[in-house]
Design a protein around this motif. Structure first.
Motif, PDB file in Angstrom:
ATOM      1  N   GLY A  46       0.860  -0.704   0.258  1.00 55.71           N
ATOM      2  CA  GLY A  46      -0.553  -0.571  -0.117  1.00 55.71           C
ATOM      3  C   GLY A  46       0.585   1.360  -0.425  1.00 55.71           C
ATOM      4  O   GLY A  46       0.136   2.264   0.250  1.00 55.71           O
ATOM      5  N   SER A  47       2.198   1.180  -0.295  1.00 55.98           N
ATOM      6  CA  SER A  47       2.817   2.392  -0.546  1.00 55.98           C
ATOM      7  C   SER A  47       4.228   2.598  -1.476  1.00 55.98           C
ATOM      8  O   SER A  47       4.081   1.319  -2.030  1.00 55.98           O
ATOM      9  CB  SER A  47       3.853   2.532   1.064  1.00 55.98           C
ATOM     10  OG  SER A  47       3.394   2.148   2.370  1.00 55.98           O
ATOM     11  N   ASP A  48       4.206   3.890  -1.791  1.00 54.92           N
ATOM     12  CA  ASP A  48       5.289   3.800  -3.012  1.00 54.92           C
ATOM     13  C   ASP A  48       6.692   3.344  -3.175  1.00 54.92           C
ATOM     14  O   ASP A  48       6.940   3.234  -1.982  1.00 54.92           O
ATOM     15  CB  ASP A  48       4.949   5.304  -2.926  1.00 54.92           C
ATOM     16  CG  ASP A  48       6.096   5.622  -4.738  1.00 54.92           C
ATOM     17  OD1 ASP A  48       6.645   5.297  -5.388  1.00 54.92           O
ATOM     18  OD2 ASP A  48       5.937   6.917  -5.050  1.00 54.92           O
ATOM     19  N   ARG A  49       6.588   2.489  -3.874  1.00 56.32           N
ATOM     20  CA  ARG A  49       7.791   1.413  -4.060  1.00 56.32           C
ATOM     21  C   ARG A  49       8.854   2.127  -4.781  1.00 56.32           C
ATOM     22  O   ARG A  49      10.173   1.853  -4.685  1.00 56.32           O
ATOM     23  CB  ARG A  49       7.232   0.104  -4.613  1.00 56.32           C
ATOM     24  CG  ARG A  49       7.229  -0.004  -6.022  1.00 56.32           C
ATOM     25  CD  ARG A  49       7.680  -1.495  -6.556  1.00 56.32           C
ATOM     26  NE  ARG A  49       7.389  -0.922  -8.035  1.00 56.32           N
ATOM     27  CZ  ARG A  49       8.776  -1.562  -8.844  1.00 56.32           C
ATOM     28  NH1 ARG A  49       9.712  -1.381  -7.913  1.00 56.32           N
ATOM     29  NH2 ARG A  49       8.836  -2.076 -10.032  1.00 56.32           N
ATOM     30  N   ARG A  50       8.975   3.639  -5.412  1.00 52.37           N
ATOM     31  CA  ARG A  50       9.972   4.252  -5.564  1.00 52.37           C
ATOM     32  C   ARG A  50      10.918   4.957  -4.835  1.00 52.37           C
ATOM     33  O   ARG A  50      10.781   5.039  -4.106  1.00 52.37           O
ATOM     34  CB  ARG A  50       9.391   5.359  -6.560  1.00 52.37           C
ATOM     35  CG  ARG A  50       8.470   4.947  -7.305  1.00 52.37           C
ATOM     36  CD  ARG A  50       7.557   6.418  -8.303  1.00 52.37           C
ATOM     37  NE  ARG A  50       7.343   7.368  -7.081  1.00 52.37           N
ATOM     38  CZ  ARG A  50       6.754   8.321  -7.470  1.00 52.37           C
ATOM     39  NH1 ARG A  50       7.674   8.369  -8.880  1.00 52.37           N
ATOM     40  NH2 ARG A  50       5.714   8.835  -6.876  1.00 52.37           N
ATOM     41  N   SER A  51      12.645   4.307  -5.030  1.00 48.22           N
ATOM     42  CA  SER A  51      13.220   5.366  -3.917  1.00 48.22           C
ATOM     43  C   SER A  51      13.050   6.812  -4.055  1.00 48.22           C
ATOM     44  O   SER A  51      13.986   7.613  -3.394  1.00 48.22           O
ATOM     45  CB  SER A  51      14.340   4.881  -3.881  1.00 48.22           C
ATOM     46  OG  SER A  51      15.068   5.150  -5.209  1.00 48.22           O
ATOM     47  N   GLU A  52      12.972   7.671  -5.085  1.00 48.80           N
ATOM     48  CA  GLU A  52      13.300   9.490  -5.622  1.00 48.80           C
ATOM     49  C   GLU A  52      12.097   9.127  -6.729  1.00 48.80           C
ATOM     50  O   GLU A  52      10.705   8.359  -7.580  1.00 48.80           O
ATOM     51  CB  GLU A  52      14.833   9.403  -6.605  1.00 48.80           C
ATOM     52  CG  GLU A  52      14.412   8.279  -7.493  1.00 48.80           C
ATOM     53  CD  GLU A  52      16.326   8.639  -7.853  1.00 48.80           C
ATOM     54  OE1 GLU A  52      16.612   9.661  -7.363  1.00 48.80           O
ATOM     55  OE2 GLU A  52      16.659   7.975  -8.619  1.00 48.80           O
TER      56      GLU A  52
END
Length: 460
Positions: A46-52
């Motif tokens: 349920g969370s953004d998996r991007r690091s940037e």
């Protein structure tokens, strides 16, 4: 249902989603608390998996998302219609389920976010909100092409960051994100798919420590653009991440969401625990392992229904919601591949949170009963009507980079009453809305559904 607040939503300026090192923070705010500082939350369901974020400028961070799928139901409905889901709309076709673009704006602590919404979700999700039938101006048509649209201000009280926002924002209830690129599974379990995807109102985000968020809401209602009665909905989210391997959150809601029944009050509590118990990101074998567990409890009381109790017939039958879901995920080859398995169950006497199956080709709901489903054969949601369902799924993901997910998923869903689209479909004897309905015809609903989903999820 976003489980985590992107850091671009925390500050009036914008920084990369998981990069919270001090060199990215202006000198003027170096002393304030940095929410979830140093924590990698890209693994969370349920969370953004991007690091940037790659579309970042001083005053604006852009975002683009595309969700395309192919879904095959083994019931093979002749009208190619999926019912009882907000993740899918069509069978045996390639569909653009969601396209959104927009992003975060900021200027001297003033902040705003706009994300558009096109594709089938612009029809599927607003369809489940009957508040626009109260009054004028077609709220569902006016807002259906927005998934998020809010503005506010970023305060710093002592060292505590506080955001105050008003508008249309994502719900956290149910753990799963509205954006499929953030979820471990494509077809959400009953717990998430039958709880709200959006709220319309005001929220305050308070970060008293680097590990804690407290967020009260005053909103129009439970996934409703407008209000069903005079009382607004109230609620709050509390998220605590004592370490980057653990996340606990609770979401609680109270309101009046039954049309023309102001005495009926709704309470709902949604609670999740996430644990990452193995993390070797450089490994070419198993690189990460985690699970999520969610449990929901809710009820409606008053106006002819009686919460969890059937003991007093004068107060009406029991009307409540109990559900749970569990998912386990294993990543491989430096987190480029992942395997997820899980499922859940739900019981909902009164069916007040059940996603109503689409009716036939008839036009509008009963004007004297705005909660009635469409068509000549509506799915009943009377006090005491029983509904129990359970589901399980498994999928394989390929994630060559942080922006692309390619997913293959198998899903089994089952209910105690006919609910899913059978081979005869739910539209007409031919499957077309233009075909007149002969006497005796009814939508073909069945108790089980098996399907295969192929999805391509892209995000910048």
């Amino acid at each position: 249902m976003l489980g985590t607040v992107p850091l671009s939503s925390v500050y009036a300026f914008t920084i990369p989603y998981a990069d919270t090192t001090a060199e990215h923070i202006p000198d003027s705010v170096q002393q304030e608390i940095i929410p979830f500082e140093g924590q990698d939350q890209t693994w969370q369901n349920g969370s953004d998996r991007r690091s940037e974020s790659v579309l970042q400028t001083k005053y604006f961070t852009g975002s683009f998302m595309l969700d395309a799928n192919y879904n095959y139901s083994f019931n093979n409905p002749i009208d190619n219609t999926v019912v009882g889901s907000t993740a899918l709309a069509r069978h045996n076709e390639v569909n653009i389920m969601y396209v959104g673009f927009g992003g975060d704006f900021n200027y001297k602590n003033a902040r705003g976010r706009v994300m558009t919404q096109f594709g089938n979700r612009a029809i599927v999700v607003p369809r489940n909100d009957y508040s626009p039938y109260r009054g004028q101006y077609q709220l569902n048509d006016a807002l259906r092409y927005l998934s998020e649209a809010y503005a506010g201000y970023h305060f710093v009280i002592g060292k505590v960051p506080v955001n105050v926002d008003a508008g249309l924002f994502m719900s956290y209830v149910g753990l799963n994100s509205y954006y499929q690129a953030e979820n471990w599974e494509y077809q959400a379990s009953f717990t998430s798919d039958n709880t709200p995807w959006f709220f319309n109102g005001m929220r305050v985000q308070i970060f008293p420590s680097t590990k804690l968020k407290i967020e009260p809401w005053i909103i129009n209602g439970w996934q409703s653009y407008g209000k069903f009665n005079s009382m607004p909905g109230v609620g709050a989210n509390i998220t605590w991440c004592p370490t980057e391997n653990i996340k606990l959150l609770t979401n609680d809601y109270y309101g009046t969401d039954a049309a023309m029944i102001p005495d009926r009050k709704r309470f709902h509590s949604d609670n999740s625990f996430l644990l990452r118990y193995y993390n070797r990101p450089a490994s070419k074998g198993i690189s990460r392992m985690a699970f999520s567990l969610t449990g929901d409890l809710g009820f409606e009381k008053g106006g002819g229904v009686n919460g969890f109790s059937n003991s007093d017939p004068s107060k009406g039958p029991a009307q409540y919601f109990l559900s749970a879901m569990f998912y386990s995920r294993i990543w491989f080859h430096q987190n480029k591949f992942a395997w997820t398995i899980g499922g859940g169950l739900m019981t909902n006497p009164g069916r007040y949170l059940v996603l109503y199956p689409t009716g036939d080709a008839s036009p509008l709901p009963d004007p004297n009963n705005p909660t009635k489903t469409e068509g000549t054969h509506p799915f009943s949601a009377n006090p005491g009507d029983q509904f129990k369902g359970w589901d399980c799924s498994t999928n394989l993901d390929w994630m060559p980079n942080q922006s692309l997910t390619v997913r293959m998923e198998f899903v089994h869903r089952q209910a105690n009453v006919p609910y899913f689209a059978g081979h005869g479909g739910v539209t007409s004897p031919t499957g077309y809305t233009t075909t007149p309905l002969p006497a005796g015809w009814a939508p073909d609903l069945v108790k089980t559904e098996n399907k295969i989903i192929f999805a391509v999820l892209f995000r910048l």
